[in-house]
Design an enzyme around this catalytic site. Structure first.
Site, PDB file in Angstrom:
ATOM      1  N   GLU A 251       0.866  -1.172   0.000  1.00  0.00           N
ATOM      2  CA  GLU A 251       0.000   0.000   0.000  1.00  0.00           C
ATOM      3  C   GLU A 251       0.907   1.228   0.000  1.00  0.00           C
ATOM      4  O   GLU A 251       1.717   1.407   0.922  1.00  0.00           O
ATOM      5  CB  GLU A 251      -0.914  -0.001   1.216  1.00  0.00           C
ATOM      6  CG  GLU A 251      -2.003   1.065   1.140  1.00  0.00           C
ATOM      7  CD  GLU A 251      -3.010   0.929   2.262  1.00  0.00           C
ATOM      8  OE1 GLU A 251      -4.084   0.338   2.028  1.00  0.00           O
ATOM      9  OE2 GLU A 251      -2.728   1.398   3.385  1.00  0.00           O
TER      10      GLU A 251
ATOM     11  N   ASP B 280      -3.968   9.788  10.813  1.00  0.00           N
ATOM     12  CA  ASP B 280      -2.718   9.100  11.108  1.00  0.00           C
ATOM     13  C   ASP B 280      -2.087   9.587  12.403  1.00  0.00           C
ATOM     14  O   ASP B 280      -2.236  10.743  12.800  1.00  0.00           O
ATOM     15  CB  ASP B 280      -1.726   9.285   9.954  1.00  0.00           C
ATOM     16  CG  ASP B 280      -2.140   8.491   8.737  1.00  0.00           C
ATOM     17  OD1 ASP B 280      -2.274   7.261   8.861  1.00  0.00           O
ATOM     18  OD2 ASP B 280      -2.328   9.092   7.661  1.00  0.00           O
TER      19      ASP B 280
END
Length: 279
Positions: A53, A64
């Protein structure tokens, strides 16, 4: 859906015809730098990653935690742009032979040339698809149409607090896989996991879709990966691989990241960690 690209077809075969969960390895394009990033992705696949990914570097990656935020920032300081994302995907896909999926925030797609051009350029680069975790399915119609016209998969992020109506909509929009966070937290979460709750959540997902369920967020150690393995068809690992690259210069950082890949691959791939997947 338009006929899938060869890369998207390979991703389907990888996730749907396995006895044990697949390991996905995440890295932002251009991190730690341009050449080291390509070498790192190749090393990940040599040591156990089944698919990759590739993240689109973003200035405000709101979902994140600190490690991936730092990796995004470093990639941007190195000059990473969308062209580097496509080049990274092209080189990684052609040199490793494993499926590569992009992970992007929606604003990056809009800032590029919009979803149609983004999907077309991803397909030309050899990507299998793209996940856009901050794009709710209620607003994703244009992206879904563009991706399907290009033959790409559109993995969907399923929030842990989603109700059944929301999960049904997510399942309808998804192809490739449905992403089930192991913890309701930003990436990089290193606390305990509520495994019974995760088991219930993945079971709910499977009542809405026959697509593979891929876990992530909170699978912070190989030991936790082993515990999560019976519940998922794959797991994407990011922060545990990025952390050594942030903490140590090459080659020690790469050695540490590769050791993490080996450990997670062992946890997911060995028979001791691979009780039958949920039906």
């Amino acid at each position: 859906m338009t006929t899938l690209t060869p890369a998207a077809t390979a991703l389907t075969a990888l996730l749907e015809h396995r006895q044990r969960p697949a390991l996905g390895a995440f890295l932002p394009a251009g991190f730690p730098n341009w050449t080291a990033g390509i070498d790192t992705l190749r090393a990940f696949t040599r040591h156990g990653a089944d698919f990759l990914e590739v993240g689109v570097p973003h200035r405000t990656p709101s979902l994140d935690g600190p490690d991936i935020r730092a990796a995004h920032a470093q990639a941007l300081r190195q000059g990473a742009r969308m062209a580097h994302v496509f080049s990274t995907i092209r080189l990684a896909a052609s040199s490793t032979g494993v499926p590569v999926v992009a992970m992007s925030y929606w604003s990056s797609v809009l800032d590029y040339h919009g979803p149609v051009r983004f999907a077309q350029d991803l397909a030309q680069a050899g990507a299998a698809g793209a996940m856009i975790p901050d794009l709710p399915v209620s607003a994703a119609g244009e992206w879904i149409d563009a991706a399907r016209a290009a033959g790409l998969h559109t993995p969907q992020f399923a929030p842990r607090d989603a109700d059944d109506e929301q999960l049904a909509a997510i399942a309808e929009a998804a192809s490739g896989w449905i992403y089930a966070p192991a913890a309701a937290a930003p990436t990089g979460y290193q606390g305990d996991l509520d495994l019974p709750a995760l088991r219930d959540f993945t079971a709910r997902l499977r009542t809405h879709s026959r697509l593979p369920v891929v876990g992530g967020i909170g699978i912070s150690t190989p030991q936790l990966a082993e515990q999560v393995a019976p519940l998922v068809d794959g797991a994407v690992i990011g922060s545990p691989l990025i952390r050594p690259l942030l903490q140590h210069p090459a080659p020690a950082g790469l050695d540490g990241a590769v050791e993490q890949v080996r450990a997670f691959a062992h946890a997911l791939h060995t028979p001791a960690s691979s009780r039958p997947l949920s039906a």
